[in-house]
Design a protein around this motif. Structure first.
Motif: not given
Ligand code: AG3
Length: 277
Positions: A149-150, A180-181, A183-184
């Motif tokens: 994630k992230n 989800e994997c 970054k924002e």
């Protein structure tokens, strides 16, 4: 003695074949996942074929590898960690590593034998796989993205056609896991087949991505050895819009297809393609 000519045909649709003359069968294997062949063609040089479908050739690989790599990497202002799902030949990794700000490029490939055959027989394409900024992870891309994630700024899905081992890479649940994997402020691109022959697929993928990512865009390029030659890529982004890039700030890198003037032009779609999505 009679000179024998050997020809390879990819059956691109039930009613159409793409045929080229072969001077040598370099290597064939039945891997755990697919049939693999490396052929020496007269027209395009060495060719990688998986389950009967042309994946890449020495003569035209730059078209596909540059388009799938530089559009996302010049859309993200600072791509440091990048993952390629599939792409065992290494062509996308080679393009990614032309970007100095990339710290690490991960190749997430399910079939080790594709990497090994490419390293041995397609060095022009696989050459960057031994770079210290490249890391190869042999695993299922679906499993990998759902377990991390992230993690990435950019994810590039360089899959085979949506049959066999790649089916899951064209499903909604996979795009959610990709979201989800990232970054924002991450973004991703996937190869999404031919606008001539795969309209339902393009439409489904576009709408699936659109229901997950705030920004969704389709772009096109010309790849001579793929079905119809006209090829599509679908980009999903959390923050950065490829159409808002300041192209005067795009660094010149060594490319044969991509250039800053093309960056936005690739997203201008013919009417029949606009109507697909
Ligand atoms: N991956 C996309 C190949 C799709 C071609 N389809 C076909 N010939 N039917 C290419 C992998 C290159 N790194």
């Amino acid at each position: 003695m009679v000179e024998m000519e050997l020809w390879f045909t990819e059956q691109q649709t039930p009613d159409l074949g793409f045929t080229c003359k072969i001077t040598k069968t370099i290597y064939t294997a039945k891997t755990q996942y697919q049939d693999l062949a490396i052929l020496e063609t007269k027209q395009f040089g060495r060719m990688l074929v998986l389950d009967g479908a042309v994946q890449t050739t020495i003569a035209d690989e730059f078209c596909y590898h540059e388009l799938i790599s530089h559009v996302p990497l010049f859309t993200h202002p600072n791509p440091k960690k990048v993952a390629v799902i599939g792409g065992g030949d290494g062509g996308v990794i080679r393009e990614i590593l032309k970007h100095d700000e990339v710290e690490k490029a991960y190749l997430i490939e399910i079939d080790r034998e594709v990497i090994e055959a490419s390293k041995k027989y397609l060095p022009e394409i696989s050459c960057a796989l031994d770079d210290e900024r490249a890391e190869v992870i042999i695993t299922d891309g679906i499993k990998f993205v759902s377990e991390n994630k992230n993690m990435f700024d950019v994810i590039i899905v360089d899959s085979t056609d949506p049959v066999g081992p790649a089916v899951g890479l064209f499903q909604d649940s996979f795009y959610k896991a990709v979201f989800e994997c990232l970054k924002e402020d991450g973004l991703f691109v996937a190869q999404t087949e031919s606008p001539f022959y795969d309209q339902d697929l393009i439409k489904n993928v576009f709408h699936a991505v659109k229901s997950i990512f705030p920004i969704t865009r389709l772009y096109l390029g010309f790849i001579p050895t793929y079905p119809s030659g006209l090829w599509s890529f679908t980009l999903g982004s959390k923050k950065y819009d490829p159409l808002e890039v300041d192209i005067s700030k795009i660094k010149r890198i060594d490319t044969k297809y991509y250039n800053p003037e093309l960056h936005k032009a690739l997203f201008a779609l013919p009417t029949f393609v606009q109507e697909i999505i």
